[in-house]
Write an enzyme that holds these catalytic residues in place. Structure first.
Site, PDB file in Angstrom:
ATOM      1  N   VAL A  46      -5.140   7.322 -21.716  1.00  0.00           N
ATOM      2  CA  VAL A  46      -4.603   5.991 -22.003  1.00  0.00           C
ATOM      3  C   VAL A  46      -5.723   4.977 -21.799  1.00  0.00           C
ATOM      4  O   VAL A  46      -6.319   4.903 -20.725  1.00  0.00           O
ATOM      5  CB  VAL A  46      -3.404   5.658 -21.101  1.00  0.00           C
ATOM      6  CG1 VAL A  46      -2.918   4.233 -21.353  1.00  0.00           C
ATOM      7  CG2 VAL A  46      -2.271   6.649 -21.355  1.00  0.00           C
ATOM      8  N   ASP A  61       0.871  -1.166   0.000  1.00  0.00           N
ATOM      9  CA  ASP A  61       0.000   0.000   0.000  1.00  0.00           C
ATOM     10  C   ASP A  61       0.912   1.222   0.000  1.00  0.00           C
ATOM     11  O   ASP A  61       1.505   1.564   1.018  1.00  0.00           O
ATOM     12  CB  ASP A  61      -0.896   0.004   1.235  1.00  0.00           C
ATOM     13  CG  ASP A  61      -1.790   1.240   1.318  1.00  0.00           C
ATOM     14  OD1 ASP A  61      -1.735   2.088   0.403  1.00  0.00           O
ATOM     15  OD2 ASP A  61      -2.534   1.362   2.314  1.00  0.00           O
ATOM     16  N   TYR A  92      -6.401  15.950  -8.260  1.00  0.00           N
ATOM     17  CA  TYR A  92      -5.639  15.129  -9.197  1.00  0.00           C
ATOM     18  C   TYR A  92      -4.663  15.983 -10.011  1.00  0.00           C
ATOM     19  O   TYR A  92      -3.460  15.718 -10.045  1.00  0.00           O
ATOM     20  CB  TYR A  92      -6.577  14.371 -10.122  1.00  0.00           C
ATOM     21  CG  TYR A  92      -5.874  13.493 -11.132  1.00  0.00           C
ATOM     22  CD1 TYR A  92      -5.435  12.219 -10.779  1.00  0.00           C
ATOM     23  CD2 TYR A  92      -5.669  13.923 -12.431  1.00  0.00           C
ATOM     24  CE1 TYR A  92      -4.789  11.405 -11.703  1.00  0.00           C
ATOM     25  CE2 TYR A  92      -5.027  13.117 -13.363  1.00  0.00           C
ATOM     26  CZ  TYR A  92      -4.588  11.863 -12.996  1.00  0.00           C
ATOM     27  OH  TYR A  92      -3.952  11.068 -13.916  1.00  0.00           O
ATOM     28  N   SER A 106       3.420  11.461 -14.404  1.00  0.00           N
ATOM     29  CA  SER A 106       2.489  12.541 -14.080  1.00  0.00           C
ATOM     30  C   SER A 106       1.285  12.428 -15.010  1.00  0.00           C
ATOM     31  O   SER A 106       0.794  11.337 -15.257  1.00  0.00           O
ATOM     32  CB  SER A 106       3.196  13.898 -14.217  1.00  0.00           C
ATOM     33  OG  SER A 106       2.330  14.960 -13.882  1.00  0.00           O
ATOM     34  N   SER A 107       0.821  13.525 -15.551  1.00  0.00           N
ATOM     35  CA  SER A 107      -0.361  13.517 -16.423  1.00  0.00           C
ATOM     36  C   SER A 107      -0.468  14.867 -17.115  1.00  0.00           C
ATOM     37  O   SER A 107      -0.021  15.898 -16.577  1.00  0.00           O
ATOM     38  CB  SER A 107      -1.632  13.264 -15.611  1.00  0.00           C
ATOM     39  OG  SER A 107      -2.790  13.526 -16.373  1.00  0.00           O
ATOM     40  N   ASN A 154       4.851   5.272 -10.392  1.00  0.00           N
ATOM     41  CA  ASN A 154       3.764   5.225 -11.360  1.00  0.00           C
ATOM     42  C   ASN A 154       2.365   5.249 -10.730  1.00  0.00           C
ATOM     43  O   ASN A 154       1.406   5.621 -11.395  1.00  0.00           O
ATOM     44  CB  ASN A 154       3.920   3.952 -12.223  1.00  0.00           C
ATOM     45  CG  ASN A 154       2.695   3.631 -13.025  1.00  0.00           C
ATOM     46  OD1 ASN A 154       2.343   4.341 -13.962  1.00  0.00           O
ATOM     47  ND2 ASN A 154       2.011   2.549 -12.658  1.00  0.00           N
ATOM     48  N   LYS A 164      -0.483  16.143  -9.763  1.00  0.00           N
ATOM     49  CA  LYS A 164       0.294  15.787 -10.941  1.00  0.00           C
ATOM     50  C   LYS A 164       1.233  16.929 -11.333  1.00  0.00           C
ATOM     51  O   LYS A 164       2.365  16.694 -11.763  1.00  0.00           O
ATOM     52  CB  LYS A 164      -0.637  15.422 -12.104  1.00  0.00           C
ATOM     53  CG  LYS A 164      -1.377  14.113 -11.905  1.00  0.00           C
ATOM     54  CD  LYS A 164      -0.429  12.944 -11.687  1.00  0.00           C
ATOM     55  CE  LYS A 164      -1.143  11.608 -11.682  1.00  0.00           C
ATOM     56  NZ  LYS A 164      -0.243  10.476 -11.386  1.00  0.00           N
TER      57      LYS A 164
END
Length: 253
Positions: free
Chosen positions: A185, A64, A152, A138-139, A91, A156
């Site tokens: 994705v 975790d 979120y 990241s994003s 990740n 990121k």
């Protein structure tokens, strides 16, 4: 091209599904040894068995990552198991999209702090490597405002800032640090597969924003990670590599 990863040891969080699994498979295909973790023990065991049957040197552990002590223990055990660490790939994401304090806390503890805990635990081992590399996934939501703004997107973006600081601070020690920011994705069981099944309006809207008329694959993002992990990328540090098929339109200067 030989990416010079044979014999290197990599750590990957969230390595049983989606982007994480593709990263593990990309690294072992280049001859790297990989310790990976994920939250679900059954998924870890299944992935480990499949990869070992294919002849790869891997070790899977149920962790975790919101538990900093557990992350540190996993890093140390992996370093002992493989005799060192060369590559760290953070990740895992809580995928906590939407308002509310619970989402902010989950995004902070999982997306950001698991990366910090992982890096800090791995640093003594990375300092002994001749090809040390840190990569955070990241994003594009950290790069521009979209439906995932709030916790979120903020975390990121914080990952990119954190990695940029690491790159500067660790350059004298020969340790590189980069971020990879994927766009949408799609894979079975993933976020966008779930959205497709349960919120078709959002899915169609998101798909319509993609100028390639499709979403990305885990393997396409994994390629960017594996390339950055390679010693051949020795001059690339402090960058945020966007892997989105021209989805975002902001200019990185």
């Amino acid at each position: 091209m030989d990416l010079q990863l044979a014999g290197k040891t990599a750590l990957v969080t969230g390595g049983t599904k989606g982007i994480g699994r593709a990263i593990v498979e990309g690294l072992v295909a280049e001859g790297a040894k990989v310790a990976f973790c994920a939250r679900t023990d059954a998924d870890v065991k299944a992935a480990e068995e499949t990869l070992r049957e294919a002849g790869h040197d891997v070790a899977g552990t149920a962790v975790d990552v919101a538990d900093g002590s557990a992350v540190r223990a996993w890093v140390e055990a992996s370093a002992e198991r493989f005799g060192g660490i060369d590559i760290v790939v953070a990740n895992v994401s809580a995928l906590a999209i939407g308002p509310g304090e619970a989402n902010w806390r989950a995004s902070f503890e999982v997306d950001l702090m698991h990366t910090v805990h992982m890096v800090e635990a791995a640093l003594p081992h990375l300092e002994r490597s001749d090809a040390a590399s840190i990569i955070a996934v990241s994003s594009v939501s950290g790069r521009e405002i979209d439906f995932a703004d709030g916790s979120y997107g903020v975390m990121k973006a914080a990952l990119v800032h954190y990695v940029s600081g690491l790159a500067y601070d660790l350059a004298p020690k020969g340790i590189r640090a980069n971020a990879v920011s994927p766009g949408n994705v799609y894979f079975e069981g993933g976020v966008w597969h779930n959205v497709e099944q349960n919120n078709r309006e959002l899915f169609d809207h998101a798909l319509g924003l993609n100028p390639t008329d499709r979403m990305g694959t885990p393997e396409e993002t994994a390629y960017a990670v594996v390339m950055l992990a390679s010693p051949r990328a020795s001059r690339i540090s402090g960058t945020n590599l966007v892997v989105d098929g021209a989805l975002t339109r902001g200019v990185q200067l």
